[in-house]
Structure formats: structure tokens, C-alpha cells
Design a protein around this motif. Structure first.
Motif, mmCIF file in Angstrom:
data_model
loop_
_atom_site.group_PDB
_atom_site.id
_atom_site.type_symbol
_atom_site.label_atom_id
_atom_site.label_comp_id
_atom_site.label_asym_id
_atom_site.label_seq_id
_atom_site.Cartn_x
_atom_site.Cartn_y
_atom_site.Cartn_z
ATOM 1 N N ALA A 135 28.671 2.689 34.723
ATOM 2 C CA ALA A 135 29.102 3.687 33.885
ATOM 3 C C ALA A 135 28.679 2.008 32.563
ATOM 4 C CB ALA A 135 30.762 4.326 33.217
ATOM 5 N N ASP A 136 27.889 2.551 31.846
ATOM 6 C CA ASP A 136 27.624 2.723 30.425
ATOM 7 C C ASP A 136 28.936 2.179 29.465
ATOM 8 O OD1 ASP A 136 24.853 1.323 27.681
ATOM 9 O OD2 ASP A 136 27.191 2.030 26.493
ATOM 10 N N PHE A 137 28.682 0.010 28.837
ATOM 11 C CA PHE A 137 30.112 0.408 28.624
ATOM 12 C C PHE A 137 30.038 0.385 27.257
ATOM 13 C CE2 PHE A 137 32.752 -3.082 25.759
ATOM 14 C CZ PHE A 137 33.779 -3.427 27.145
ATOM 15 N N THR A 138 29.489 0.404 26.345
ATOM 16 C CA THR A 138 29.536 1.241 24.492
ATOM 17 C C THR A 138 29.743 2.187 25.080
ATOM 18 O OG1 THR A 138 28.337 -0.872 23.855
ATOM 19 C CG2 THR A 138 28.555 1.267 22.952
ATOM 20 N N LEU A 139 28.408 3.455 25.684
ATOM 21 C CA LEU A 139 29.125 4.397 25.198
ATOM 22 C C LEU A 139 31.099 5.518 26.707
ATOM 23 C CD1 LEU A 139 25.811 6.050 26.497
ATOM 24 C CD2 LEU A 139 26.322 5.885 24.301
ATOM 25 N N THR A 140 31.030 4.533 27.201
ATOM 26 C CA THR A 140 32.488 5.258 27.961
ATOM 27 C C THR A 140 33.299 5.153 26.661
ATOM 28 O OG1 THR A 140 31.442 4.568 30.125
ATOM 29 C CG2 THR A 140 33.339 4.850 29.736
ATOM 30 N N PHE A 141 33.104 4.053 26.161
ATOM 31 C CA PHE A 141 34.488 3.916 24.931
ATOM 32 C C PHE A 141 34.611 4.645 23.897
ATOM 33 C CE2 PHE A 141 35.660 -0.110 27.945
ATOM 34 C CZ PHE A 141 36.849 0.087 27.614
ATOM 35 N N ARG A 142 32.873 4.687 23.645
ATOM 36 C CA ARG A 142 32.764 5.858 22.352
ATOM 37 C C ARG A 142 32.956 6.964 22.282
ATOM 38 N NH1 ARG A 142 32.132 4.863 17.006
ATOM 39 N NH2 ARG A 142 31.653 6.800 15.953
ATOM 40 N N ARG A 143 32.128 7.473 23.169
ATOM 41 C CA ARG A 143 32.821 9.124 23.815
ATOM 42 C C ARG A 143 34.229 9.519 24.226
ATOM 43 N NH1 ARG A 143 27.142 10.202 27.612
ATOM 44 N NH2 ARG A 143 26.027 9.972 26.236
ATOM 45 N N LEU A 144 34.898 8.368 24.958
ATOM 46 C CA LEU A 144 36.202 8.347 24.971
ATOM 47 C C LEU A 144 36.832 8.969 23.710
ATOM 48 C CD1 LEU A 144 37.698 5.486 27.959
ATOM 49 C CD2 LEU A 144 37.450 8.207 28.264
ATOM 50 N N CYS A 145 36.842 8.146 22.559
ATOM 51 C CA CYS A 145 36.931 8.560 22.012
ATOM 52 C C CYS A 145 37.064 10.674 21.408
ATOM 53 C CB CYS A 145 36.451 7.757 19.840
ATOM 54 S SG CYS A 145 36.135 6.259 20.184
ATOM 55 N N MET B 106 40.393 4.917 17.267
ATOM 56 C CA MET B 106 39.508 4.669 18.186
ATOM 57 C C MET B 106 37.959 4.613 18.038
ATOM 58 S SD MET B 106 40.613 6.934 22.065
ATOM 59 C CE MET B 106 39.568 6.547 22.492
ATOM 60 N N ARG B 107 37.536 5.506 16.931
ATOM 61 C CA ARG B 107 36.126 4.941 16.700
ATOM 62 C C ARG B 107 36.292 4.206 15.499
ATOM 63 N NH1 ARG B 107 36.999 11.271 15.773
ATOM 64 N NH2 ARG B 107 35.113 11.671 17.772
ATOM 65 N N GLU C 105 29.788 4.063 12.643
ATOM 66 C CA GLU C 105 29.532 5.320 12.754
ATOM 67 C C GLU C 105 28.514 6.041 13.426
ATOM 68 O OE1 GLU C 105 27.120 5.802 9.189
ATOM 69 O OE2 GLU C 105 28.265 4.170 7.863
ATOM 70 N N ASP C 106 28.580 7.494 14.038
ATOM 71 C CA ASP C 106 27.903 7.890 14.860
ATOM 72 C C ASP C 106 26.626 7.921 14.535
ATOM 73 O OD1 ASP C 106 28.974 8.523 17.338
ATOM 74 O OD2 ASP C 106 30.558 9.224 16.002
ATOM 75 N N GLN C 107 24.962 8.024 15.005
ATOM 76 C CA GLN C 107 23.914 7.584 14.830
ATOM 77 C C GLN C 107 22.864 8.671 16.074
ATOM 78 O OE1 GLN C 107 22.846 4.266 12.911
ATOM 79 N NE2 GLN C 107 24.511 3.437 12.542
ATOM 80 N N PRO C 108 22.848 9.722 15.600
ATOM 81 C CA PRO C 108 22.207 10.263 16.554
ATOM 82 C C PRO C 108 20.666 9.501 16.919
ATOM 83 C CG PRO C 108 23.100 11.829 15.265
ATOM 84 C CD PRO C 108 23.456 10.997 14.739
#
Length: 503
Positions: A383-393, A439-440, A481-484
Motif C-alpha cells: 500500500a502506498d504510504f502517502t495515499l493510504t493516509f490521505r484517503r483515510l481522511c 487529518m488532512r 491541498e487536494d490536487q487531482p
């Protein structure tokens, strides 16, 4: 620029309209602390990037620095009024092996600027030519490593991590020789100071207790003034360094940063991240992750960083022993007591940080195990470290968002087994929206993804195209900031990834 009698280029010593508020305290220390010399001028200085906001923070005029005269100063072709250029002396353990003399082999400290708020900063030119400490090196820096340090150090600053900063990058107009000829550049680096663990080791190795005391007094005055009032100022100084470095490495761990070359000469007394060589950010979570081509045994792997930092601090305590007690036995007792404080000083912010990353504001029995079990599942499932925690938000306020988290795991059942325990614990917390917002604020959406950094550097080096560099730098300046599109992990074709030392 002028030509000496020997026919070599010499830096012009001019004031001009560009004013630095220099007050060079390190250059007032005894001569054995450094070598005095000017930077070696370059053929055709060209400003690549100027950090306007940082220039203003330092009380400098960005418009003046952006002129050809400013580029000449930032390249080392002109020495500004009030500068006292020096290359500092230090030693260090490199991959565990002690080298009694290292020093600034390709950097010149122009001087110390006192900012409008009275804070003091070193202004250093990295890649500014040979010094007495070059040990056969060319004293230069290549385009890629300069832009890389600019990107990563500014990203770290935006993430809220104590770090050196990049004021400017200047192309030199002349090549440097590595495996192949590469375009050269000079980085203007800003730091609270460039005093290192290895600086203390330099004098300890020579048995120069007087210099150790002078250096410690200088470091106390500059970074730990409260220590001067303690019953044992040198113990208080060591305690301060241990506390700052423990907190720093905890912050590294919480964002997946891997320094890559944690030698004692790359460990700053001020508690800032310094010397961005073969550093990188982790993608898939794995405590054994190593990116550096020179770290073949994994000494500086992600999961080893706390242990290595404590080891480095033990070398600082070892060097400072003559200052810590009247007898060797007393000094050793002080050193060991202070070093024992590292573990709690690291674990407190690290465990607290993990708790915050998964949305827990209180402190309950089992929280550390809950976070640890998530990391274990991530490691076992790529699991990707950054994405996992960001998506948990998002998942923390809406269970429907679990779908995007579990998709990061090769076996989504691993997340499914963990999530109910997490939700049961979240039920003890407050408002879901407030929790997600908190969290964010600690889980970045954007980091210097290694494949994006390399793409930006390749465009700059191969095509003289700085647009990808500028775009990435802008994105990294807003990490929470979320940046698609800016948070995509590397494709299989972009892995495995390896970093290289720029010397």
C-alpha cells in the motif's frame, strides 16, 4: 570578474546596489575553524530560479537579485559587500567509518544575514569551486542535484519540516565531469547554521578542547541560548540537540522521507534537515526501503533512521565528553543519561503523530498497536504510504470512502480486517468533519514523488525546459491541498527507483 597573474578567474569583490545585512559571527572564530577564500567564478552565470518569498524573508531585494549583477553574486562571480567567504572545517563518520577531515569541499559560506525579525541565517554557495577541503574533487555541482535539492528542501519547508532552504539556483555555463559531462549549477542555500556533529568531531579528533569549548559556546549562543543559564550548559546543549533531532527524525518518518546519507557530517546541530543528496520519498510502505545507490547494505534505510540518529548523537556526546564533566567517569554518566532521553523524545512525537494521522486526538491504550497494525498490513500488501493516509481522511467521515483505501492493498481483506477496529476507536472521538479536517492538516496529498522529480530534472537538463520544474515546485508548495493528478504513484515502468550522490 578579473584575471589573476596566474591567469585564473577571480571573484570580483564589489558591493553594488545589492545589500546583505551581514554579521559574520562564525568568521570571527579562530582561523582553525575554516579556510578563508572567495568562490571560484563561473563562465556564464544564468539565474534559473529565485525564491522570491525567501529573499523577502531575509530582507533582500528580489528584483535586484534577479538582475545579471544578482546572478553574478549567486554564482560566486562577485562577492557582496560585508561578506567574509569561508569554507568550514569538519570531520565525520561516513557509513560508520570515521574520516578525520572532511570540510566544505564544494561550498563557500558567504556570511550570515540578520533578517528583519533579527533571526540569523547562513548564506552558502554550494558548487562554488575547489577549497582546501575538496580532497581531489572539482568543487562543482551538476544541474540535476542542484535543482533536486531546491525542489526537495522547499517541499520539506512547505510540509512544516525543519530544513535548510533554497534561495536560488544558477546555471554556470560550464560542464562538470561525473560519469558523463553534465551542465553545472550553483545552489544558494540558507540555513540556521552549518554547524554539524562532524564539526565537533573535527576538534575532538585533534584533542583541541579549547576549540571544542569555543564551538559549543558559539552553538549555545546561536541555537540554545537557554542552555547558557543551566547549571551545566554543555549538558543542556546536548539535551537540546538530542530533543530536536529526535523530533526531526520523527517528522521524517511520518511523511515517508528517507534522507539517504545520514553521516555525522550531515547531521545539523540546529535540528534542521541538511544535505539533500540521495534522498527520496517512499511510495509503497516498507521499513527496509533504500533508494541510495551508495547504501548497498541498507544502513540508512527508512526504518533505521531513528537508530542511526541516536548513533550520530552518541558520536556528538563522545566528542563533547571533555566539556560534560570534571572527570571522564562523570562525563560518561552525563552523556549516557542524555542519550537515554532520545527514545522517549522520538517515540512521543512519532506515536502521537501516527495517532493524529489516523484521526485520534485522545490517547487510549492500544492506539499505538492500532496504528502499527495498519503499517504492518500496508507493508504486507504494497500500500502506498502517502495515499493510504490521505484517503483515510475521507474514510474517517464517510465509510463509503473505504473503497478507495482498500483498493491500495493487494489483498483488500487486510484493510477490511483492520477498519472495524479503527471505526470502533473513532467512535470515541468527536465530530467526523472536524476529525477529517485535522487529518488532512497532517497527511499530505502531494509529496515530491520520485518519478515526477526525475521527469522535471530530465526536462531541465536535457531540453533546458524548466516548465515541469516550476509546475512541480508550485504543486509542492501546497502539499495539504487536494490536487487531482498530482498524487499519482509511479507506474511499474518507473520502478525500481534509485538515487545517486551528486559528488
Amino acid at each position: 570578474m578579473s584575471i589573476s597573474d596566474s591567469g585564473t578567474l577571480e571573484a570580483a569583490r564589489e558591493g553594488g546596489a545589492i545589500r546583505f545585512t551581514f554579521d559574520n559571527s562564525y568568521a570571527r572564530l579562530p582561523d582553525r575553524f575554516y579556510a578563508r577564500l572567495d568562490p571560484t567564478p563561473v563562465a556564464a552565470p544564468r539565474l534559473l530560479k529565485l525564491n522570491t518569498a525567501l529573499a523577502e524573508r531575509l530582507g533582500l531585494d528580489p528584483a535586484a537579485l534577479a538582475t545579471p549583477e544578482g546572478a553574478a553574486i549567486l554564482a560566486g562571480n562577485r562577492v557582496p559587500e560585508g561578506a567574509e567567504p569561508i569554507a568550514t572545517a569538519y570531520a565525520g563518520h561516513q557509513f560508520g567509518n570515521f574520516v578525520p577531515q572532511l570540510g566544505d569541499g564544494r561550498a563557500i559560506l558567504l556570511g550570515e544575514v540578520v533578517a528583519p525579525d533579527d533571526k540569523r541565517f547562513d548564506i552558502q554557495l554550494k558548487g562554488s569551486g575547489r577549497t582546501p577541503f575538496s580532497r581531489g574533487g572539482d568543487g562543482r555541482a551538476a544541474f540535476g542535484p542542484v535543482l533536486r535539492e531546491y525542489l526537495v528542501s522547499e517541499a520539506m519547508a512547505a510540509l512544516g519540516i525543519p530544513t535548510t532552504r533554497a534561495l536560488a539556483a544558477v546555471a554556470t555555463g560550464q560542464p562538470v565531469m561525473r560519469e558523463t559531462p553534465l551542465p553545472g549549477a550553483v545552489l544558494t542555500r540558507v540555513a540556521s547554521s552549518h554547524i554539524r556533529v562532524g564539526t565537533f568531531q573535527f576538534f575532538a579528533a585533534r584533542g583541541d578542547v579549547e576549540a571544542l569549548r569555543i564551538l559549543a559556546d558559539h552553538a549555545i549562543a546561536r541555537h540554545y541560548p537557554e542552555a547558557a543559564q543551566a547549571a551545566n550548559p554543555y549538558r543542556a546543549f546536548l539535551e537540546g540537540v538530542v530533543a530536536r533531532q529526535a523530533a526531526l527524525v520523527a517528522q521524517w518518518m511520518l511523511i515517508g522521507f528517507i534522507h539517504g546519507v545520514m553521516n555525522t557530517d550531515n547531521t545539523s546541530i540546529s535540528g534542521e534537515t541538511i544535505d539533500y543528496g540521495p534522498c527520496a520519498f517512499m511510495d509503497a510502505y516498507d521499513a527496509a526501503t533504500v533508494f541510495s545507490s551508495i547504501d548497498q547494505m541498507g544502513r540508512y534505510a527508512y526504518g533505521n533512521q531513528p537508530r542511526i540518529m541516536q548513533w550520530n548523537l552518541a558520536r556528538l556526546a563522545e566528542a563533547a565528553l571533555p566539556l560534560l564533566g570534571e572527570t571522564e567517569e562523570a562525563a560518561l554518566a552525563v552523556a549516557n543519561e542524555v542519550l537515554a532521553s532520545f527514545a522517549p523524545a522520538f517515540e512521543g512525537p512519532y506515536i502521537g503523530g501516527l495517532r493524529t494521522k489516523i484521526g485520534l486526538s485522545g490517547d487510549r491504550m492500544g492506539d499505538a498497536a492500532l496504528a502499527g497494525d495498519l503499517l504492518k498490513a500496508m507493508a504486507e500488501n504494497g500500500a502506498d504510504f502517502t495515499l493510504t493516509f490521505r484517503r483515510l481522511c475521507s474514510a474517517a467521515e464517510d465509510e463509503a470512502a473505504d473503497t478507495r483505501v482498500r483498493s491500495l492493498f493487494t489483498d483488500p481483506a487486510a484493510y477490511d480486517a483492520w477498519a472495524p477496529r479503527w471505526r470502533a476507536r473513532l467512535a470515541e472521538e468527536g465530530d467526523p468533519a472536524a476529525r477529517a479536517a485535522a487529518m488532512r492538516a497532517v497527511n499530505p496529498a502531494v509529496i515530491p514523488r520520485n518519478h515526477l522529480v526525475e521527469a522535471a530534472l530530465e526536462a531541465a537538463m536535457q531540453r533546458d525546459d524548466l516548465a515541469p520544474f516550476e509546475a512541480l515546485l508550485d504543486s509542492l508548495s501546497r502539499p495539504y491541498e487536494d490536487q487531482p493528478g498530482a498524487d499519482e504513484p509511479p507506474t511499474p515502468a518507473e520502478m525500481p527507483y534509485m538515487t545517486f550522490c551528486g559528488t
